[in-house]
Design an enzyme around this catalytic site. Sequence first.
Site, short mmCIF file in Angstrom:
data_model
loop_
_atom_site.label_atom_id
_atom_site.label_comp_id
_atom_site.label_asym_id
_atom_site.label_seq_id
_atom_site.Cartn_x
_atom_site.Cartn_y
_atom_site.Cartn_z
N CYS A 31 48.78 30.34 48.80
CA CYS A 31 48.99 29.57 47.57
C CYS A 31 48.31 30.18 46.35
CB CYS A 31 48.56 28.12 47.75
SG CYS A 31 46.90 27.91 48.37
N GLU B 101 44.90 19.87 48.90
CA GLU B 101 44.90 21.29 48.54
C GLU B 101 46.35 21.75 48.58
OE1 GLU B 101 42.33 22.64 47.35
OE2 GLU B 101 40.89 21.09 47.94
#
Length: 477
Positions: A281, A247
């Site tokens: 993010c 991720e």
Amino acid sequence: MSARPLILAGREVLTGETHDVCSPADGRVLSRVSMAGAAEMEAAAAAAARSLAVTRRLTGWERAQILDRLVEGVRGRAEEMARCICEEAGKPIVLARLEVSRALDTLRLSAEEGRRLAGEVVPVDGVSGGAGRLALTRRVARGPVLAITPFNFPLNLVCHKVGPAVAAGAPLVLKPAEQTPGAALMLGELLLAAGWPGEALSVLPADRRIASGLVQDRRFAVVSFTGSDAVGWRLRAMAPYAQVLLELGGNASVILEPDADLDRALPLIARASAAYAGQVCISVQHVLAHASILDRVREGLIAETEKIAVGDPADPAVLCGPLISAASGERVRAWLAEAEAGGARRLTGGFGGGTGGGALCRPAIYEGVPEGARLRTEEVFAPVAHLDGYRDIGEAIARINRSRFGLQTGLFTRDIGTVLRCFSELEVGGLIHDDAPSYRADPMPYGGLKDSGTGREGPRYAVEEFTEPRLLVLRAG
């Protein structure tokens, strides 16, 4: 200041090496934690391998009960955990409390997955040679899980690895971020108190170079990493025999079509760019506004951005606190200077001085960022967004798809045809309609394409990644 022990195979251990955890807001030392070295890493890996036989024998009910008790333990220390996150990560207290609430959801969802983890009946009688046979599968843990987590969600992203590992019956070695180990160590204590086998859990603050040795250790069947794309892809190359989940980063975009509800959209976008100093993010980094509404978007976005409270993360009114470190501040300053040298125009915000151990950047909006600037091509991880206009939805889609990242995109429009076209053509892991790309609910299959990673998180999807189907073929008579 006495050192805090790490957790090694279920035991609290003090080591010869320590690390000072410092506040990003003012630089003061918050705690001193024991750091794992090569010997502790080897002991943790060996214990995880030994304990696999124990954790695989736990029934779904037993695994779910452990997670249920962990939920109660976290709830009992919720405010302590939130304040730890606020201090260590510089995360505004209102967002730190939200993270603890989300972590409870993640663990509850994981408990449900532990209860219903199952396989399927395979219709082998649908082919010649299958008559008189019954084929069944069940999902079993692949093996021990090595989890490496970042500083920005030091509890919930840990829970997204701990919860599915327990639900799957997989031993876990966790390496939390050096800047923010406190919440992970608290969670480890609570998991052991909830009944998880001691040898099946290690929580090891460590230098990343020491931890990288575990990535190559074939005793780990799964490596689950959340962090930067540069580190993630390097780790994947080091673990060719493991199931690797990455991720990674992004530079998330949001599209505003001519029919967008700007009164709703612009406050959401401003907050999604600035919250936690943009250190998420899926923070908004790129705003794409249709040419017919570009002027209104520019004016409104500046106004909404300037409303955001900036400063001490312990203040409940603050949404944007300091960057995690002075080094992060220097990097962001350099990227902004590069963009400005190339012709980018700063519409609002920017740096106004340091704050002790970190740097405070007021939420900023730029326009005219040149194509090659890192502010456009990379993940800024700061409260900075840039604005572009576009003429039609095809142009907006093409601009987003040129990025090497592909995590999530937001889209504001009332036209379902446009939504479906973007869903079909955008090269991203998730399209968020009528909201910013920073929206994430913890049951979602969360992850990206291209340099944003591989695999999906969310308890149901992570359990699938942590397990594999095992086949039984029964012959009648």
